[in-house]
Design an enzyme around this catalytic site. Structure first.
Site, PDB file in Angstrom:
ATOM      1  N   CYS A  46      47.991 -33.034  35.295  1.00 19.41           N
ATOM      2  CA  CYS A  46      49.414 -33.353  35.182  1.00 19.41           C
ATOM      3  C   CYS A  46      49.635 -34.750  34.627  1.00 19.41           C
ATOM      4  O   CYS A  46      48.756 -35.600  34.634  1.00 19.41           O
ATOM      5  CB  CYS A  46      50.086 -33.293  36.543  1.00 19.41           C
ATOM      6  SG  CYS A  46      49.884 -31.720  37.363  1.00 19.41           S
ATOM      7  N   GLY A  73      49.093 -31.728  30.301  1.00 17.56           N
ATOM      8  CA  GLY A  73      49.505 -30.440  30.862  1.00 17.56           C
ATOM      9  C   GLY A  73      50.498 -29.775  29.940  1.00 17.56           C
ATOM     10  O   GLY A  73      51.469 -30.406  29.541  1.00 17.56           O
ATOM     11  N   ASN A 106      50.470 -36.137  40.128  1.00 17.38           N
ATOM     12  CA  ASN A 106      49.287 -35.814  39.353  1.00 17.38           C
ATOM     13  C   ASN A 106      48.109 -35.998  40.291  1.00 17.38           C
ATOM     14  O   ASN A 106      47.951 -37.055  40.875  1.00 17.38           O
ATOM     15  CB  ASN A 106      49.190 -36.779  38.156  1.00 17.38           C
ATOM     16  CG  ASN A 106      47.826 -36.753  37.482  1.00 17.38           C
ATOM     17  OD1 ASN A 106      47.345 -37.787  37.036  1.00 17.38           O
ATOM     18  ND2 ASN A 106      47.200 -35.617  37.400  1.00 17.38           N
ATOM     19  N   GLY A 107      47.322 -34.944  40.430  1.00 16.22           N
ATOM     20  CA  GLY A 107      46.165 -35.063  41.302  1.00 16.22           C
ATOM     21  C   GLY A 107      45.990 -33.805  42.112  1.00 16.22           C
ATOM     22  O   GLY A 107      46.555 -32.758  41.786  1.00 16.22           O
ATOM     23  N   TYR A 132      37.370 -38.139  28.402  1.00 14.32           N
ATOM     24  CA  TYR A 132      38.057 -37.018  27.756  1.00 14.32           C
ATOM     25  C   TYR A 132      39.563 -36.984  27.983  1.00 14.32           C
ATOM     26  O   TYR A 132      40.322 -36.713  27.056  1.00 14.32           O
ATOM     27  CB  TYR A 132      37.475 -35.696  28.271  1.00 14.32           C
ATOM     28  CG  TYR A 132      38.303 -34.492  27.867  1.00 14.32           C
ATOM     29  CD1 TYR A 132      38.203 -33.959  26.581  1.00 14.32           C
ATOM     30  CD2 TYR A 132      39.221 -33.905  28.750  1.00 14.32           C
ATOM     31  CE1 TYR A 132      38.977 -32.865  26.199  1.00 14.32           C
ATOM     32  CE2 TYR A 132      39.994 -32.815  28.367  1.00 14.32           C
ATOM     33  CZ  TYR A 132      39.871 -32.305  27.098  1.00 14.32           C
ATOM     34  OH  TYR A 132      40.637 -31.238  26.713  1.00 14.32           O
TER      35      TYR A 132
HETATM   36  P1  AMP Z   1      33.208 -25.668  27.276  1.00 13.64           P
HETATM   37  O1  AMP Z   1      33.556 -25.002  25.990  1.00 13.64           O
HETATM   38  O2  AMP Z   1      33.556 -24.825  28.486  1.00 13.64           O
HETATM   39  O3  AMP Z   1      31.804 -26.176  27.344  1.00 13.64           O
HETATM   40  O4  AMP Z   1      34.156 -26.950  27.401  1.00 13.64           O
HETATM   41  C1  AMP Z   1      33.842 -28.134  26.721  1.00 13.64           C
HETATM   42  C2  AMP Z   1      34.964 -28.527  25.817  1.00 13.64           C
HETATM   43  O5  AMP Z   1      36.183 -28.562  26.532  1.00 13.64           O
HETATM   44  C3  AMP Z   1      34.720 -29.917  25.244  1.00 13.64           C
HETATM   45  O6  AMP Z   1      34.892 -29.839  23.850  1.00 13.64           O
HETATM   46  C4  AMP Z   1      35.765 -30.803  25.889  1.00 13.64           C
HETATM   47  O7  AMP Z   1      36.401 -31.603  24.898  1.00 13.64           O
HETATM   48  C5  AMP Z   1      36.750 -29.848  26.523  1.00 13.64           C
HETATM   49  N1  AMP Z   1      37.027 -30.163  27.936  1.00 13.64           N
HETATM   50  C6  AMP Z   1      36.226 -30.711  28.846  1.00 13.64           C
HETATM   51  N2  AMP Z   1      36.838 -30.799  30.054  1.00 13.64           N
HETATM   52  C7  AMP Z   1      38.073 -30.289  29.891  1.00 13.64           C
HETATM   53  C8  AMP Z   1      39.197 -30.083  30.758  1.00 13.64           C
HETATM   54  N3  AMP Z   1      39.157 -30.434  32.042  1.00 13.64           N
HETATM   55  N4  AMP Z   1      40.318 -29.549  30.234  1.00 13.64           N
HETATM   56  C9  AMP Z   1      40.357 -29.180  28.954  1.00 13.64           C
HETATM   57  N5  AMP Z   1      39.335 -29.323  28.086  1.00 13.64           N
HETATM   58  C10 AMP Z   1      38.193 -29.864  28.540  1.00 13.64           C
END
Ligand code: AMP
Length: 484
Positions: A16, A42, A117-118, A257
């Site tokens: 959030c 979000g 947020n949290g 990220y």
């Molecule tokens: P995956 O495809 O499941 O390995 O997710 C990794 C990708 O998702 C990476 O390219 C990250 O930039 C992105 N990512 C990592 N953590 C999150 C998150 N909590 N929410 C959305 N995207 C994420």
């Protein structure tokens, strides 16, 4: 049972962004702009509550900020000098509208809107206790637990009731509230989630990230401190520190990220931090190659750092379509797989015949990396070396970042060599936890007292996981599926 999003049915994740304005005639319009800048935090719902000195007004809806707050009529109905707003990633399905924040309640002392947020780690337990004592819940969100704790507190003032409520709560939260007298901002005692204060002429602003101050031309004043409550009224900012002092544990994944690169958090530029992590990665995991290619957008700053440190040219070998949301936040596996192809395309001219270093910020399930490695090979790359600007994500987050269950995390199932094989790369390396701390300006990760919350990489959870330890993996089970 009502399904709740992209992972398992009993998980309910929240990512959030919060924003608030006090002392400006266009408070709601500024809040809508601020939420635009926080949209990456979000994308499933957005809401604003405003106060004009006599009454509160609210508008909430599913979808993006632009889906809900582009019309002049909507903004004009949100009258007043003060407003708060929220963007969230939540569930799918018809039950979700009642969870859209800010939540509002009428108390003995008057109206109060809050959003946060949290994630609270004992809200299941608290909810049970409250329901036994007669509380009737309208939503499945953590925020409503806080509302009921405020309602049942025997203290007099808003701030005393809020403090009383928060002393019972465990978890990570940055909260923004609006009462008839004040804009309220606070962070949990460890300051896991971000919140900053800004100033626009005579008006005060609260925001999850400083990038949302820039968009409205406000100046950054400071971060709200860990465990601090700020009460912002006509007399300015009053600061209170009602919690026992604790060592700060800001979420390091915000830097890796989650936050926007143009934000400054706890004194660090997110963009510069990402570049430094990329430099560390190049020192720790060098490889002979022709080109450094980021997985856009989140891999870009780290790839720039990697290229600068290694002296290998940086190229945009993958092009991203900006009109597709974050793939991770799609509801089903099928869509997520499809989403990766919709989102990225290989730029053949810069990949053909090359030895490529691909840089991304994290591997969660491995879906993105697998697709991208394959795409780069099909575009003619001779070798593909994957470099990740975080340590392996081996543990789920219980503090407000959406992650799947532990058994769905690639790094909890495989070692690095097996992960490389899984994603089809010639080599794979992650920045080490020590390298990450060095990039953040720390000499090392202090065992027992690390500077950041890094639980997703280490399993060192700084806030008790009360619900999880009682077998309640997540607290926000659907009211329709669960009798508490
Ligand atoms: P995956 O495809 O499941 O390995 O997710 C990794 C990708 O998702 C990476 O390219 C990250 O930039 C992105 N990512 C990592 N953590 C999150 C998150 N909590 N929410 C959305 N995207 C994420």
């Amino acid at each position: 049972m009502v399904t709740t999003g992209h992972t398992d049915a009993d998980h309910f994740h929240e990512e959030c962004g919060v924003f608030g304005v006090f002392g400006h005639p266009d408070a709601a319009a500024l809040t809508a702009l601020g939420l635009h800048a926080l949209q990456h935090r979000g994308q499933e719902a957005a809401g604003i509550v405003a106060y004009d000195g006599e009454q509160f007004s609210a508008h909430r809806g599913m979808g993006l900020v632009s889906d809900n707050f582009s019309s002049k009529e909507v903004i004009e109905r949100l009258r007043g000098h003060a407003a708060i707003g929220h963007v969230r990633y939540a569930t799918t399905g018809e039950v979700v509208m009642r969870n859209v924040q800010p939540l509002f309640a009428d108390f003995e002392f008057g109206g109060l809107a809050i959003c946060h947020n949290g994630n609270l780690t004992n809200s299941y337990q608290l909810r049970r206790q409250l329901v036994r004592r007669g509380s009737l819940f309208q939503s499945t969100s953590d925020t409503e637990v806080i509302i009921h704790l405020i309602a049942t507190s025997l203290k007099e003032t808003v701030v005393d009731r809020l403090t009383d409520a928060l002393r019972q709560v465990e978890g990570a939260y940055s909260l923004v509230g609006l009462s008839q007298d004040a804009l309220i901002g606070l962070r949990d005692p460890l300051g896991v989630r971000p919140l900053v204060i800004g100033k626009l002429a005579d008006a005060w602003i609260l925001s999850s990230e400083s990038c949302a101050l820039d968009i409205i031309g406000a100046n950054f004043v400071r971060d709200v401190e860990a465990g601090e409550i700020v009460m912002i009224g006509p007399g300015g900012v009053k600061s209170l520190k009602p919690f026992d002092p604790a060592a700060k544990r800001f979420c390091v994944f915000e830097y890796i990220y989650f936050a926007r690169p143009d934000s400054v958090m706890e004194g660090h530029s997110v963009y510069e931090a990402r570049k430094r992590i990329g430099q560390e990665l190049a020192r720790e995991a060098p490889v002979d190659a022709d080109v450094v290619v980021p997985v856009p957008d989140s891999g870009v700053p780290a790839a720039l750092g990697y290229a600068a440190e290694s002296g290998i040219p940086f190229e945009l070998g993958i092009i991203r379509n900006h009109y597709v949301g974050r793939t991770f936040i799609e509801p089903t596996d099928q869509i997520r797989h499809l989403g990766v192809r919709l989102k990225h395309n290989a730029n053949r001219a810069d990949l053909e015949g090359k030895r490529v270093i691909l840089v991304d910020d994290s591997i969660v399930r491995g879906t993105t990396s697998t697709k991208i490695v394959d795409m780069v090979r099909r575009a003619g790359a001779r070798e593909v070396h994957m470099r990740i600007s975080s340590p392996p994500t081996s543990h789920p987050c219980f503090y407000g970042i959406a992650t799947p269950r532990r058994d769905q995390l690639l790094a909890s199932r495989f070692d690095t060599a097996a992960m490389a094989e899984f994603i089809g790369a010639d080599s794979l390396a992650f920045v080490s936890i020590e390298g990450l701390y060095r990039a953040m300006g720390e000499p090392r990760r202090q065992p027992g007292a690390p500077r950041y919350c890094d639980a997703c990489f280490t399993g060192d959870y700084p806030i008790p996981l009360i619900d999880a330890e009682n077998g309640k993996v997540s607290v926000q089970l659907s009211l329709l599926a669960e009798t508490v």
